[in-house]
Scaffold this motif. Structure first.
Motif, PDB file in Angstrom:
ATOM      1  N   LEU A  68       0.708  -1.008   0.110  1.00  0.00           N
ATOM      2  CA  LEU A  68       0.282  -0.314  -0.232  1.00  0.00           C
ATOM      3  C   LEU A  68       1.087   1.182   0.134  1.00  0.00           C
ATOM      4  CD1 LEU A  68      -3.295   1.225   0.210  1.00  0.00           C
ATOM      5  CD2 LEU A  68      -3.061   1.099   2.241  1.00  0.00           C
ATOM      6  N   ASP A  69       1.824   1.438   0.624  1.00  0.00           N
ATOM      7  CA  ASP A  69       2.819   2.389   0.685  1.00  0.00           C
ATOM      8  C   ASP A  69       3.032   2.921  -0.700  1.00  0.00           C
ATOM      9  OD1 ASP A  69       5.119   3.872   2.775  1.00  0.00           O
ATOM     10  OD2 ASP A  69       5.519   3.241   0.696  1.00  0.00           O
ATOM     11  N   ASP A  70       3.241   1.820  -1.962  1.00  0.00           N
ATOM     12  CA  ASP A  70       3.073   2.987  -2.933  1.00  0.00           C
ATOM     13  C   ASP A  70       2.544   3.683  -4.055  1.00  0.00           C
ATOM     14  OD1 ASP A  70       5.978   1.884  -3.925  1.00  0.00           O
ATOM     15  OD2 ASP A  70       5.512   0.115  -3.224  1.00  0.00           O
ATOM     16  N   ILE A  71       1.364   3.702  -3.501  1.00  0.00           N
ATOM     17  CA  ILE A  71       0.495   3.966  -3.596  1.00  0.00           C
ATOM     18  C   ILE A  71       0.491   5.677  -3.174  1.00  0.00           C
ATOM     19  CG2 ILE A  71      -1.717   5.494  -2.315  1.00  0.00           C
ATOM     20  CD1 ILE A  71      -2.918   2.781  -4.005  1.00  0.00           C
ATOM     21  N   ARG A  72       1.484   6.197  -3.133  1.00  0.00           N
ATOM     22  CA  ARG A  72       1.978   7.372  -3.201  1.00  0.00           C
ATOM     23  C   ARG A  72       2.057   7.495  -4.487  1.00  0.00           C
ATOM     24  NH1 ARG A  72       7.695   8.800  -1.247  1.00  0.00           N
ATOM     25  NH2 ARG A  72       8.972   6.032  -1.759  1.00  0.00           N
ATOM     26  N   ALA A  73       2.170   7.108  -5.136  1.00  0.00           N
ATOM     27  CA  ALA A  73       3.026   7.596  -6.511  1.00  0.00           C
ATOM     28  C   ALA A  73       1.465   8.411  -7.463  1.00  0.00           C
ATOM     29  CB  ALA A  73       3.589   6.346  -7.426  1.00  0.00           C
ATOM     30  N   PHE A  74       0.972   7.176  -6.718  1.00  0.00           N
ATOM     31  CA  PHE A  74      -0.340   8.153  -7.480  1.00  0.00           C
ATOM     32  C   PHE A  74      -0.973   9.232  -7.021  1.00  0.00           C
ATOM     33  CE2 PHE A  74      -0.864   3.240  -8.202  1.00  0.00           C
ATOM     34  CZ  PHE A  74      -0.906   3.644  -9.639  1.00  0.00           C
ATOM     35  N   ASN A  75      -1.245   9.281  -5.395  1.00  0.00           N
ATOM     36  CA  ASN A  75      -0.889  10.998  -4.862  1.00  0.00           C
ATOM     37  C   ASN A  75      -0.089  12.127  -5.989  1.00  0.00           C
ATOM     38  OD1 ASN A  75      -0.665   9.244  -1.435  1.00  0.00           O
ATOM     39  ND2 ASN A  75      -2.790   9.758  -2.640  1.00  0.00           N
ATOM     40  N   PHE A  76       0.868  11.771  -5.457  1.00  0.00           N
ATOM     41  CA  PHE A  76       1.934  12.147  -6.434  1.00  0.00           C
ATOM     42  C   PHE A  76       1.247  12.997  -7.425  1.00  0.00           C
ATOM     43  CE2 PHE A  76       5.389  13.879  -9.393  1.00  0.00           C
ATOM     44  CZ  PHE A  76       6.094  14.484  -8.462  1.00  0.00           C
ATOM     45  N   PHE A  77       0.742  12.068  -8.707  1.00  0.00           N
ATOM     46  CA  PHE A  77       0.525  13.139  -9.683  1.00  0.00           C
ATOM     47  C   PHE A  77      -1.099  13.352  -9.676  1.00  0.00           C
ATOM     48  CE2 PHE A  77       3.062   9.877 -11.804  1.00  0.00           C
ATOM     49  CZ  PHE A  77       3.875  10.672 -12.097  1.00  0.00           C
ATOM     50  N   THR A  78      -2.291  12.617  -8.631  1.00  0.00           N
ATOM     51  CA  THR A  78      -3.014  13.423  -8.148  1.00  0.00           C
ATOM     52  C   THR A  78      -3.386  14.001  -7.584  1.00  0.00           C
ATOM     53  OG1 THR A  78      -3.859  11.679  -6.856  1.00  0.00           O
ATOM     54  CG2 THR A  78      -4.218  11.419  -9.717  1.00  0.00           C
ATOM     55  N   LYS A  79      -2.362  14.861  -6.323  1.00  0.00           N
ATOM     56  CA  LYS A  79      -2.092  15.260  -5.386  1.00  0.00           C
ATOM     57  C   LYS A  79      -3.743  15.475  -4.818  1.00  0.00           C
ATOM     58  CE  LYS A  79       0.272  18.164  -7.788  1.00  0.00           C
ATOM     59  NZ  LYS A  79       1.893  16.889  -7.914  1.00  0.00           N
ATOM     60  N   LYS A  80      -3.988  14.235  -4.554  1.00  0.00           N
ATOM     61  CA  LYS A  80      -5.940  14.561  -3.742  1.00  0.00           C
ATOM     62  C   LYS A  80      -4.993  12.555  -2.601  1.00  0.00           C
ATOM     63  CE  LYS A  80      -8.679  15.669  -7.206  1.00  0.00           C
ATOM     64  NZ  LYS A  80      -9.816  14.738  -7.996  1.00  0.00           N
ATOM     65  N   TYR A 107       4.765  13.009   7.448  1.00  0.00           N
ATOM     66  CA  TYR A 107       6.505  13.845   6.565  1.00  0.00           C
ATOM     67  C   TYR A 107       6.092  13.681   5.171  1.00  0.00           C
ATOM     68  CZ  TYR A 107       7.254   9.338   6.977  1.00  0.00           C
ATOM     69  OH  TYR A 107       7.365   7.534   7.328  1.00  0.00           O
ATOM     70  N   PRO A 108       6.993  14.906   4.529  1.00  0.00           N
ATOM     71  CA  PRO A 108       6.394  14.270   2.450  1.00  0.00           C
ATOM     72  C   PRO A 108       6.483  13.415   2.087  1.00  0.00           C
ATOM     73  CG  PRO A 108       7.377  16.416   3.732  1.00  0.00           C
ATOM     74  CD  PRO A 108       7.683  15.754   5.154  1.00  0.00           C
ATOM     75  N   GLY A 109       5.714  12.767   1.417  1.00  0.00           N
ATOM     76  CA  GLY A 109       6.388  11.497   0.611  1.00  0.00           C
ATOM     77  C   GLY A 109       5.222  10.118   1.493  1.00  0.00           C
ATOM     78  N   ILE A 110       4.171  10.258   2.265  1.00  0.00           N
ATOM     79  CA  ILE A 110       3.998   9.374   2.980  1.00  0.00           C
ATOM     80  C   ILE A 110       3.182   8.688   2.142  1.00  0.00           C
ATOM     81  CG2 ILE A 110       4.914   9.732   5.335  1.00  0.00           C
ATOM     82  CD1 ILE A 110       2.140  10.921   6.256  1.00  0.00           C
ATOM     83  N   PRO A 111       2.578   8.110   1.803  1.00  0.00           N
ATOM     84  CA  PRO A 111       1.106   7.505   1.412  1.00  0.00           C
ATOM     85  C   PRO A 111      -0.078   8.534   1.796  1.00  0.00           C
ATOM     86  CG  PRO A 111       0.997   5.592   2.490  1.00  0.00           C
ATOM     87  CD  PRO A 111       2.569   6.805   2.836  1.00  0.00           C
ATOM     88  N   GLU A 112      -1.387   9.267   0.643  1.00  0.00           N
ATOM     89  CA  GLU A 112      -2.317   9.788   1.367  1.00  0.00           C
ATOM     90  C   GLU A 112      -3.426   9.113   1.346  1.00  0.00           C
ATOM     91  OE1 GLU A 112      -2.723  12.711   2.429  1.00  0.00           O
ATOM     92  OE2 GLU A 112      -0.348  13.707   1.990  1.00  0.00           O
ATOM     93  N   LEU A 113      -4.298   8.237   2.297  1.00  0.00           N
ATOM     94  CA  LEU A 113      -4.939   7.360   2.001  1.00  0.00           C
ATOM     95  C   LEU A 113      -6.801   8.261   2.457  1.00  0.00           C
ATOM     96  CD1 LEU A 113      -3.370   4.247   3.736  1.00  0.00           C
ATOM     97  CD2 LEU A 113      -3.375   5.419   1.068  1.00  0.00           C
ATOM     98  N   ASN A 114      -7.498   7.661   1.975  1.00  0.00           N
ATOM     99  CA  ASN A 114      -9.022   8.497   2.183  1.00  0.00           C
ATOM    100  C   ASN A 114      -9.640   7.242   3.039  1.00  0.00           C
ATOM    101  OD1 ASN A 114     -11.505   9.192   2.920  1.00  0.00           O
ATOM    102  ND2 ASN A 114     -11.564  10.214   0.765  1.00  0.00           N
TER     103      ASN A 114
END
Ligand SMILES: [Zn+2]
Ligand SMILES: [Zn+2]
Length: 212
Positions: A68-80, A107-114
Motif C-alpha cells: 500500500l505504501d506505493d500508492i504515494r506515486a498516484f497521490n503525487f500525480f493527482t495531489k489527492k 512527513y512529506p512523501g507518505i501515502p495519502e489515504l482516505n
C-alpha cells in the motif's frame, strides 16, 4: 517460495511463476485495484498503470496489504488522497501497519489515504457497482467481490449458502484453490471444482494453483 527447490519453484513453465494475488478492474471511467500485496509496485509498473481511482481490500493478511505504501506515486500525480475501501477488521490492520500515514506528525512523501468502511452492503466506486460476498478464511471473514458477471474470491475455505446466492449468475468466477492436499484456511482444487459446479456458475479460474 524463497529458498525452495521443489519441482514447482524450479520449474521454467511461466504458469508456475506467481506474484501475490490482486486484480485490476476497469470501466471506461474508473480503475480500481483489489488488494495491494508486496508485488503491487511491480504489478503497476508491469501493466503501465498510470491512474488509479481506488483500492478495495479483501482481508487484513499482510500479503494483501503490504504494497500500500506505493500508492504515494498516484497521490503525487493527482495531489489527492487515495480512496480506500475496507471492512473494519482490515481498517484496523491498515491503521496499525501504516501508522505513519495516519499519524499527526506526518512527513512529506507518505501515502495519502482516505478510508471508507465497508460491510456486506453493495457500494459504488466511481461508476463501478461492487457487491461484497462474505467468505471464510478459517475463522477470518474475507470479502469477495462481484462486479457485474465477474466474481473474485481470494483466500477462503468456506462460503455460506446465503452468500453463494450472490455469486449465482456470474459468468466468470475467480476462486482460490491452493493445492491438492487439504489446507487449514484455503480451498483445495477439489473443493473449488465443487463450487464451480454450483448451478448457475459457468467458468471458474483458480487463483494460487500449485502443482504440489
Ligand atoms: Zn517450492
Ligand atoms: Zn489470507
Amino acid at each position: 517460495m524463497i529458498g525452495c527447490e521443489c519441482e514447482v519453484c524450479t520449474s521454467t513453465d511461466k504458469k508456475d511463476k506467481r506474484l501475490r494475488s490482486s486484480i485490476l478492474v476497469q470501466s471506461s471511467k474508473t480503475t480500481l485495484v483489489v488488494d495491494t500485496g508486496p508485488d503491487f509496485r511491480y504489478q503497476m509498473l508491469r501493466q503501465k498503470i498510470k491512474h488509479l481511482d481506488a483500492v478495495v481490500f479483501t482481508h487484513p493478511h499482510k500479503d494483501h496489504l503490504a504494497g500500500l505504501d506505493d500508492i504515494r506515486a498516484f497521490n503525487f500525480f493527482t495531489k489527492k488522497p487515495m480512496p480506500v475501501f475496507a471492512d473494519s477488521l482490515t481498517e484496523e490492520a491498515l491503521r496499525r501497519d501504516f501508522y505513519y500515514a495516519f499519524s499527526d506528525t506526518r512527513y512529506p512523501g507518505i501515502p495519502e489515504l482516505n478510508l471508507n468502511t465497508i460491510a456486506q452492503e453493495p457500494f459504488m466506486v466511481g461508476d463501478i457497482p461492487v457487491i461484497p460476498v462474505l467468505v471464510w478464511h478459517l475463522k477470518m471473514p474475507v470479502l469477495g467481490f462481484r462486479f457485474g458477471k465477474f466474481t473474485y474470491i481470494t483466500d477462503a475455505n468456506r462460503i455460506d449458502n446465503s452468500e453463494k446466492e450472490k455469486i449465482k449468475g456470474s459468468e466468470v468466477l475467480v476462486l482460490n484453490a491452493l493445492r491438492k492436499q487439504k489446507h487449514i484456511s484455503h480451498f483445495t482444487l477439489e473443493d473449488g471444482s465443487g463450487i464451480k459446479n454450483t448451478k448457475g456458475i459457468f467458468h471458474s479460474y483458480f487463483t494460487s494453483v500449485r502443482k504440489a
